[in-house]
Write a protein that holds these residues in place. Structure first.
Motif, mmCIF file in Angstrom:
data_model
loop_
_atom_site.group_PDB
_atom_site.id
_atom_site.type_symbol
_atom_site.label_atom_id
_atom_site.label_comp_id
_atom_site.label_asym_id
_atom_site.label_seq_id
_atom_site.Cartn_x
_atom_site.Cartn_y
_atom_site.Cartn_z
ATOM 1 N N VAL A 1 -1.564 7.478 7.242
ATOM 2 C CA VAL A 1 -2.331 7.846 6.054
ATOM 3 C C VAL A 1 -1.824 7.047 4.861
ATOM 4 O O VAL A 1 -0.610 6.956 4.634
ATOM 5 C CB VAL A 1 -2.213 9.360 5.753
ATOM 6 N N ILE A 2 -2.766 6.485 4.108
ATOM 7 C CA ILE A 2 -2.447 5.798 2.864
ATOM 8 C C ILE A 2 -3.110 6.529 1.715
ATOM 9 O O ILE A 2 -3.996 7.365 1.920
ATOM 10 C CB ILE A 2 -2.881 4.314 2.880
ATOM 11 N N GLU A 3 -2.659 6.208 0.511
ATOM 12 C CA GLU A 3 -3.279 6.746 -0.695
ATOM 13 C C GLU A 3 -3.632 5.571 -1.594
ATOM 14 O O GLU A 3 -2.795 4.698 -1.828
ATOM 15 C CB GLU A 3 -2.315 7.696 -1.399
ATOM 16 N N ASP A 4 -4.871 5.536 -2.086
ATOM 17 C CA ASP A 4 -5.272 4.415 -2.942
ATOM 18 C C ASP A 4 -4.891 4.671 -4.395
ATOM 19 O O ASP A 4 -4.287 5.700 -4.717
ATOM 20 C CB ASP A 4 -6.752 4.073 -2.751
ATOM 21 N N LEU A 5 -5.243 3.763 -5.288
ATOM 22 C CA LEU A 5 -4.830 3.865 -6.685
ATOM 23 C C LEU A 5 -5.434 5.057 -7.392
ATOM 24 O O LEU A 5 -4.908 5.487 -8.426
ATOM 25 C CB LEU A 5 -5.160 2.580 -7.453
ATOM 26 N N ASN A 6 -6.502 5.649 -6.865
ATOM 27 C CA ASN A 6 -7.111 6.826 -7.474
ATOM 28 C C ASN A 6 -6.671 8.129 -6.814
ATOM 29 O O ASN A 6 -7.141 9.194 -7.176
ATOM 30 C CB ASN A 6 -8.639 6.704 -7.438
ATOM 31 N N GLY A 7 -5.788 8.035 -5.824
ATOM 32 C CA GLY A 7 -5.292 9.228 -5.148
ATOM 33 C C GLY A 7 -6.077 9.617 -3.916
ATOM 34 O O GLY A 7 -5.780 10.641 -3.297
ATOM 35 N N ALA B 1 0.848 -1.192 0.000
ATOM 36 C CA ALA B 1 0.000 0.000 0.000
ATOM 37 C C ALA B 1 0.887 1.248 0.000
ATOM 38 O O ALA B 1 1.994 1.245 0.543
ATOM 39 C CB ALA B 1 -0.903 0.005 1.231
ATOM 40 N N THR B 2 0.398 2.301 -0.605
ATOM 41 C CA THR B 2 1.138 3.564 -0.638
ATOM 42 C C THR B 2 0.889 4.315 0.660
ATOM 43 O O THR B 2 -0.194 4.868 0.881
ATOM 44 C CB THR B 2 0.700 4.418 -1.843
ATOM 45 N N ILE B 3 1.893 4.315 1.527
ATOM 46 C CA ILE B 3 1.791 4.994 2.818
ATOM 47 C C ILE B 3 2.383 6.384 2.646
ATOM 48 O O ILE B 3 3.554 6.532 2.306
ATOM 49 C CB ILE B 3 2.519 4.201 3.919
ATOM 50 N N ILE B 4 1.554 7.405 2.859
ATOM 51 C CA ILE B 4 2.046 8.770 2.652
ATOM 52 C C ILE B 4 2.372 9.483 3.959
ATOM 53 O O ILE B 4 3.065 10.489 3.943
ATOM 54 C CB ILE B 4 1.094 9.615 1.781
ATOM 55 N N GLU B 5 1.880 8.948 5.081
ATOM 56 C CA GLU B 5 2.284 9.435 6.403
ATOM 57 C C GLU B 5 2.431 8.219 7.299
ATOM 58 O O GLU B 5 1.471 7.472 7.490
ATOM 59 C CB GLU B 5 1.250 10.402 6.990
ATOM 60 N N PRO B 6 3.619 7.999 7.871
ATOM 61 C CA PRO B 6 3.827 6.824 8.719
ATOM 62 C C PRO B 6 3.027 6.929 10.015
ATOM 63 O O PRO B 6 2.552 8.002 10.394
ATOM 64 C CB PRO B 6 5.325 6.841 8.987
ATOM 65 N N ILE B 7 2.936 5.814 10.699
ATOM 66 C CA ILE B 7 2.169 5.780 11.942
ATOM 67 C C ILE B 7 2.804 6.710 12.970
ATOM 68 O O ILE B 7 4.029 6.803 13.077
ATOM 69 C CB ILE B 7 2.032 4.326 12.465
ATOM 70 N N ASN B 8 1.950 7.441 13.685
ATOM 71 C CA ASN B 8 2.432 8.381 14.689
ATOM 72 C C ASN B 8 1.320 8.685 15.673
ATOM 73 O O ASN B 8 0.153 8.398 15.418
ATOM 74 C CB ASN B 8 2.931 9.670 14.020
#
Length: 123
Positions: A104-110, A87-94
């Motif tokens: 935060v993740i980002e899906d295939l459609n953004g 999965a595209t993780i755009i903000e790591p766990i915190n």
């Protein structure tokens, strides 16, 4: 007796089949419903509590901020699962200053999806 049962977000997507398969293959959801061939509407579920609907749309997608917050019981476990699945993780766990443990993740459609759980701080 409760008046309300549950709710679900309907995300517009350019390709319902691709979106449904991504959520199944990368994010661990199951495809529970596809309407028409090729599908113009679909439903995916994770366990019994989280369902998402997709509707085919050629309109521009507005993906500039989070579109969905999914509450989980163990965000660290889900984070590890999504790291492994690609999965595209755009903000790591915190741990946020507003008392949430999240990523935060980002899906295939953004679409940006926040996944987390409330936490208690010791003071």
């Amino acid at each position: 007796m409760k008046l309300f049962s549950h709710s679900s977000i309907i995300l517009p997507v350019p390709n319902v089949k691709e979106a449904s398969e991504y959520y199944r293959d990368v994010l661990g959801f199951s495809i529970s419903f596809l309407w028409q061939d090729p599908p113009t509407y679909g439903v995916v579920n994770r366990e019994d509590s989280v369902g998402l609907h997709f509707s085919e749309s050629s309109a521009p997608l507005y993906t500039d901020h989070a579109k969905l917050y999914i509450f989980v019981n163990n965000p660290d476990t889900v984070f590890e699962e999504y790291e492994k699945s690609g999965a595209t993780i755009i903000e790591p766990i915190n741990d946020s200053d507003y008392k949430m443990r999240e990523f935060v993740i980002e899906d295939l459609n953004g679409y940006k999806i926040v996944i987390g759980k409330g936490i208690q701080y010791d003071h």
